[in-house]
Design a protein around this motif. Sequence first.
Motif, PDB file in Angstrom:
ATOM      1  N   THR A   1       0.848  -1.180   0.000  1.00  0.00           N
ATOM      2  CA  THR A   1       0.000   0.000   0.000  1.00  0.00           C
ATOM      3  C   THR A   1       0.891   1.239   0.000  1.00  0.00           C
ATOM      4  O   THR A   1       2.090   1.189   0.302  1.00  0.00           O
ATOM      5  CB  THR A   1      -0.895   0.051   1.246  1.00  0.00           C
ATOM      6  N   VAL A   2       0.266   2.349  -0.330  1.00  0.00           N
ATOM      7  CA  VAL A   2       0.997   3.610  -0.368  1.00  0.00           C
ATOM      8  C   VAL A   2       1.591   3.923   1.002  1.00  0.00           C
ATOM      9  O   VAL A   2       2.731   4.360   1.118  1.00  0.00           O
ATOM     10  CB  VAL A   2       0.061   4.740  -0.836  1.00  0.00           C
ATOM     11  N   SER A   3       0.823   3.658   2.032  1.00  0.00           N
ATOM     12  CA  SER A   3       1.315   3.928   3.383  1.00  0.00           C
ATOM     13  C   SER A   3       2.553   3.124   3.730  1.00  0.00           C
ATOM     14  O   SER A   3       3.477   3.628   4.363  1.00  0.00           O
ATOM     15  CB  SER A   3       0.240   3.593   4.418  1.00  0.00           C
TER      16      SER A   3
ATOM     17  N   LEU B   1       4.782   1.842   1.661  1.00  0.00           N
ATOM     18  CA  LEU B   1       5.942   2.343   0.930  1.00  0.00           C
ATOM     19  C   LEU B   1       6.393   3.694   1.473  1.00  0.00           C
ATOM     20  O   LEU B   1       7.585   3.993   1.523  1.00  0.00           O
ATOM     21  CB  LEU B   1       5.640   2.434  -0.565  1.00  0.00           C
TER      22      LEU B   1
END
Lengths: 185, 185
Positions: free
Chosen positions: B48-50, B52
Amino acid sequence: MEHLNKMIASNLAGLRKSRGLSLDRTAELTGVSKAMLAQIEKGKSNPTVSTLWKIANGLQVSFSYFMKEDKVSFIKINKEDISAVEDEEGGYRVFPYFKFQPDRKFEIYTVELEPGCVHGAKTHLGEEYLLVRDGALTVSLDGEEHQLNTGDALQFSGNTMHSYENKAANTASFFLLMYYPEPEA
Amino acid sequence: MEHLNKMIASNLAGLRKSRGLSLDRTAELTGVSKAMLAQIEKGKSNPTVSTLWKIANGLQVSFSYFMKEDKVSFIKINKEDISAVEDEEGGYRVFPYFKFQPDRKFEIYTVELEPGCVHGAKTHLGEEYLLVRDGALTVSLDGEEHQLNTGDALQFSGNTMHSYENKAANTASFFLLMYYPEPEA
DNA sequence: TACATATGTACGTTATATTGAACAATAACT
DNA sequence: AGTTATTGTTCAATATAACGTACATATGTA
């Protein structure tokens, strides 16, 4: 990462609104489901990198667009206000336009090189983007010469041994952008 | 998005190796589990973006660092190889030099504007850096006009309402750099 | 006004992201 | 050599990302 998801949420919602796109249409463009787009816009979901990538590509914005925060202002620069920095012979003149700042990872110059002059640059971090404004320029990269004419451009790594030379009869003038992407470990 | 995950995988693995960090230590620094880091490095998971983001922050690199591709040593562009994009009347011609890439946060164009032509640009994110290569140009920012001559420059936010106009008798030509900064973490 | 269409929201299902713990392999130490 | 520590891999449980579909609301048209 509440803050991050909120940023993504507002940037996606704002972009979609500014383009007058429905969730349905956006889902078509991006290949991400309407329901997921709605969740993201509400900050109710933490998308995977792939999902956000699909959205960025589908909407033709950069990935980092979704993580931006606002900035405002303009800066005008008149040529007369710029002081050139010259080398010892005066044949290589640098006009600094936008100096490096921590929140902006590049600086921009224009450079003038008189006929017959050669300027060997120190190797450095980052990358160079050179665009010939007027004239002819010979750029040597690790000993390999590249001939550039008006309107041509060249990009190369700053850790390449490089020099600029004007073998022509007239002054050469080019834009030079020094880009420092990341501090390396 | 196999390709994207492979990019992230190799960039994370390469960074960790170059710093001589173990998975355990990296997990401590980033707050992401050792098992997850291993999966990402093997391209076996789509973070997920979080996640990364946590990794980027913990390792103190920018988010987009993980999406860079190997660099070629240099790129040369000849003017003849560039196809101009024109507006309907042909009076506004854009020559794209360096298109946007995730690991490089700007793109560079040259633009030519015929006498009497005005081009209203859509608002957009990021910042514009405009350097007048030749001629005279009038740039309107939120209705306020700025007169630019050869060698002058202007920087402004892309979310400003802006248009370019050539009120002079000769073609105006300028370099345009569109910059999309990363947000501060 | 009634009806059709578009748009955003809610819901339940499936796949997978993410984790902590266990395990196997390797390296370092005595 | 045997023991301990470190490192990367595997496993299974849990939470949630992402979806398709149904529903509620808003908008447009005749």
